[in-house]
Design a protein around this motif. Structure first.
Motif, PDB file in Angstrom:
ATOM      1  N   CYS A 124     -16.090   8.627   7.382  1.00 48.12           N
ATOM      2  CA  CYS A 124     -16.810   7.473   7.905  1.00 48.12           C
ATOM      3  C   CYS A 124     -17.195   6.588   6.731  1.00 48.12           C
ATOM      4  O   CYS A 124     -17.891   7.044   5.820  1.00 48.12           O
ATOM      5  N   VAL A 125     -16.729   5.343   6.749  1.00 51.90           N
ATOM      6  CA  VAL A 125     -17.083   4.377   5.706  1.00 51.90           C
ATOM      7  C   VAL A 125     -17.976   3.336   6.362  1.00 51.90           C
ATOM      8  O   VAL A 125     -17.544   2.596   7.248  1.00 51.90           O
ATOM      9  N   TYR A 126     -19.216   3.281   5.918  1.00 57.54           N
ATOM     10  CA  TYR A 126     -20.237   2.467   6.568  1.00 57.54           C
ATOM     11  C   TYR A 126     -20.250   1.021   6.095  1.00 57.54           C
ATOM     12  O   TYR A 126     -19.897   0.717   4.948  1.00 57.54           O
ATOM     13  N   GLU A 160      -6.140  -1.497   0.794  1.00 57.79           N
ATOM     14  CA  GLU A 160      -5.642  -1.495  -0.591  1.00 57.79           C
ATOM     15  C   GLU A 160      -5.689  -0.093  -1.186  1.00 57.79           C
ATOM     16  O   GLU A 160      -4.855   0.269  -2.019  1.00 57.79           O
ATOM     17  N   MET A 161      -6.666   0.719  -0.756  1.00 60.46           N
ATOM     18  CA  MET A 161      -6.791   2.095  -1.245  1.00 60.46           C
ATOM     19  C   MET A 161      -5.731   3.014  -0.642  1.00 60.46           C
ATOM     20  O   MET A 161      -5.582   4.143  -1.079  1.00 60.46           O
ATOM     21  N   GLY A 162      -5.041   2.539   0.396  1.00 62.24           N
ATOM     22  CA  GLY A 162      -3.985   3.349   0.997  1.00 62.24           C
ATOM     23  C   GLY A 162      -4.182   3.684   2.462  1.00 62.24           C
ATOM     24  O   GLY A 162      -3.336   4.334   3.064  1.00 62.24           O
ATOM     25  N   PHE A 163      -5.300   3.266   3.057  1.00 63.90           N
ATOM     26  CA  PHE A 163      -5.538   3.512   4.481  1.00 63.90           C
ATOM     27  C   PHE A 163      -4.820   2.437   5.289  1.00 63.90           C
ATOM     28  O   PHE A 163      -5.396   1.424   5.667  1.00 63.90           O
ATOM     29  N   LYS A 164      -3.533   2.659   5.543  1.00 61.64           N
ATOM     30  CA  LYS A 164      -2.671   1.628   6.152  1.00 61.64           C
ATOM     31  C   LYS A 164      -2.665   1.668   7.678  1.00 61.64           C
ATOM     32  O   LYS A 164      -2.509   0.641   8.318  1.00 61.64           O
ATOM     33  N   ARG A 165      -2.769   2.856   8.282  1.00 57.58           N
ATOM     34  CA  ARG A 165      -2.685   2.964   9.737  1.00 57.58           C
ATOM     35  C   ARG A 165      -3.875   2.292  10.419  1.00 57.58           C
ATOM     36  O   ARG A 165      -4.967   2.230   9.859  1.00 57.58           O
ATOM     37  N   ALA A 166      -3.665   1.819  11.649  1.00 52.74           N
ATOM     38  CA  ALA A 166      -4.750   1.219  12.422  1.00 52.74           C
ATOM     39  C   ALA A 166      -5.853   2.254  12.652  1.00 52.74           C
ATOM     40  O   ALA A 166      -5.574   3.415  12.949  1.00 52.74           O
ATOM     41  N   VAL A 167      -7.077   1.823  12.496  1.00 50.18           N
ATOM     42  CA  VAL A 167      -8.231   2.692  12.687  1.00 50.18           C
ATOM     43  C   VAL A 167      -9.283   1.953  13.502  1.00 50.18           C
ATOM     44  O   VAL A 167      -9.218   0.736  13.666  1.00 50.18           O
ATOM     45  N   SER A 168     -10.250   2.705  13.976  1.00 56.10           N
ATOM     46  CA  SER A 168     -11.322   2.145  14.795  1.00 56.10           C
ATOM     47  C   SER A 168     -12.617   2.038  14.008  1.00 56.10           C
ATOM     48  O   SER A 168     -12.855   2.784  13.059  1.00 56.10           O
ATOM     49  N   TYR A 169     -13.444   1.123  14.479  1.00 54.96           N
ATOM     50  CA  TYR A 169     -14.767   0.882  13.917  1.00 54.96           C
ATOM     51  C   TYR A 169     -15.754   0.943  15.072  1.00 54.96           C
ATOM     52  O   TYR A 169     -15.502   0.379  16.134  1.00 54.96           O
ATOM     53  N   LYS A 170     -16.864   1.630  14.855  1.00 48.79           N
ATOM     54  CA  LYS A 170     -17.899   1.639  15.881  1.00 48.79           C
ATOM     55  C   LYS A 170     -19.274   1.588  15.246  1.00 48.79           C
ATOM     56  O   LYS A 170     -19.437   1.828  14.042  1.00 48.79           O
ATOM     57  N   SER A 171     -20.254   1.278  16.068  1.00 51.01           N
ATOM     58  CA  SER A 171     -21.629   1.169  15.585  1.00 51.01           C
ATOM     59  C   SER A 171     -22.299   2.539  15.574  1.00 51.01           C
ATOM     60  O   SER A 171     -21.908   3.445  16.321  1.00 51.01           O
ATOM     61  N   ALA A 203     -29.502  -2.297   5.461  1.00 47.04           N
ATOM     62  CA  ALA A 203     -28.948  -1.950   6.767  1.00 47.04           C
ATOM     63  C   ALA A 203     -29.600  -2.799   7.846  1.00 47.04           C
ATOM     64  O   ALA A 203     -30.825  -2.913   7.914  1.00 47.04           O
ATOM     65  N   ILE A 204     -28.760  -3.406   8.670  1.00 44.53           N
ATOM     66  CA  ILE A 204     -29.247  -4.195   9.806  1.00 44.53           C
ATOM     67  C   ILE A 204     -28.810  -3.501  11.092  1.00 44.53           C
ATOM     68  O   ILE A 204     -29.626  -2.988  11.847  1.00 44.53           O
ATOM     69  N   GLN A 205     -27.512  -3.500  11.333  1.00 40.68           N
ATOM     70  CA  GLN A 205     -26.916  -2.828  12.483  1.00 40.68           C
ATOM     71  C   GLN A 205     -25.710  -2.060  11.958  1.00 40.68           C
ATOM     72  O   GLN A 205     -24.592  -2.551  11.992  1.00 40.68           O
ATOM     73  N   VAL A 206     -25.968  -0.878  11.467  1.00 37.81           N
ATOM     74  CA  VAL A 206     -24.964  -0.114  10.746  1.00 37.81           C
ATOM     75  C   VAL A 206     -23.800   0.272  11.663  1.00 37.81           C
ATOM     76  O   VAL A 206     -23.991   0.621  12.827  1.00 37.81           O
ATOM     77  N   GLY A 207     -22.609   0.189  11.082  1.00 37.36           N
ATOM     78  CA  GLY A 207     -21.398   0.633  11.759  1.00 37.36           C
ATOM     79  C   GLY A 207     -20.496   1.321  10.755  1.00 37.36           C
ATOM     80  O   GLY A 207     -20.829   1.399   9.562  1.00 37.36           O
ATOM     81  N   LYS A 208     -19.335   1.805  11.243  1.00 40.55           N
ATOM     82  CA  LYS A 208     -18.469   2.563  10.341  1.00 40.55           C
ATOM     83  C   LYS A 208     -17.013   2.518  10.781  1.00 40.55           C
ATOM     84  O   LYS A 208     -16.703   2.491  11.968  1.00 40.55           O
ATOM     85  N   TRP A 209     -16.148   2.501   9.760  1.00 33.53           N
ATOM     86  CA  TRP A 209     -14.716   2.707   9.963  1.00 33.53           C
ATOM     87  C   TRP A 209     -14.492   4.202  10.008  1.00 33.53           C
ATOM     88  O   TRP A 209     -15.064   4.956   9.209  1.00 33.53           O
ATOM     89  N   LEU A 210     -13.634   4.651  10.926  1.00 33.38           N
ATOM     90  CA  LEU A 210     -13.357   6.074  11.115  1.00 33.38           C
ATOM     91  C   LEU A 210     -11.912   6.375  10.755  1.00 33.38           C
ATOM     92  O   LEU A 210     -10.994   5.830  11.368  1.00 33.38           O
ATOM     93  N   PHE A 211     -11.729   7.240   9.784  1.00 34.48           N
ATOM     94  CA  PHE A 211     -10.394   7.635   9.326  1.00 34.48           C
ATOM     95  C   PHE A 211     -10.225   9.123   9.553  1.00 34.48           C
ATOM     96  O   PHE A 211     -11.053   9.918   9.122  1.00 34.48           O
TER      97      PHE A 211
END
Length: 135
Positions: free
Chosen positions: A82-84, A103-114, A31-39
């Protein structure tokens, strides 16, 4: 905040999150500067969706951690997954993870934050401009 490692998100009422951790032997980036995709996922899909994300993390297809809100914490029958990623400035890695999730099926636009944004209390949705990335 209390978390557990097992259970279906729709049934867990004694912890805020269920956490998935990588279980393999191949070293993952530190981990350097952890962030995550939010679904945000509806309750009727959350258990199966989480099962798939958890397996992808444990198998090393995603970075070494993800978490999902539980019935105790979720609002309005909507859960957050949250996928880090290890470094929010490594755009190639961030987008590689997003592509795999698509590819797993998460097609809609999503946000990523730190994680820094989370620690600063910055919570919002796609419309308010907090996202470091949207894809």
């Amino acid at each position: 905040m209390q978390s557990v490692e097992e259970g279906n998100p729709s049934e867990v009422t004694h912890a805020a999150f269920i956490v998935a951790n990588y279980r393999g032997d191949i070293p993952q980036p530190e981990a350097i500067q952890v962030g995550k995709w939010l679904f945000f996922v509806a309750e009727k899909y959350i258990d199966d969706t989480w099962r798939n994300v958890k397996k992808a993390v444990e198998d090393g297809k995603l970075w070494k951690q993800a978490k999902v809100s539980t019935a105790w914490r979720s609002k309005g029958n909507v859960y957050v997954i949250c996928v880090y990623t290890y470094d929010y400035e490594d755009e190639n890695d961030v987008m590689k993870i997003r592509d795999y999730l698509r590819e797993m099926g998460f097609k809609r636009a999503v946000s990523y934050k730190s994680d820094e944004q989370t620690l600063a209390g910055i919570y919002s949705d796609l419309s308010s401009g907090f996202a470091l990335y949207k894809a």
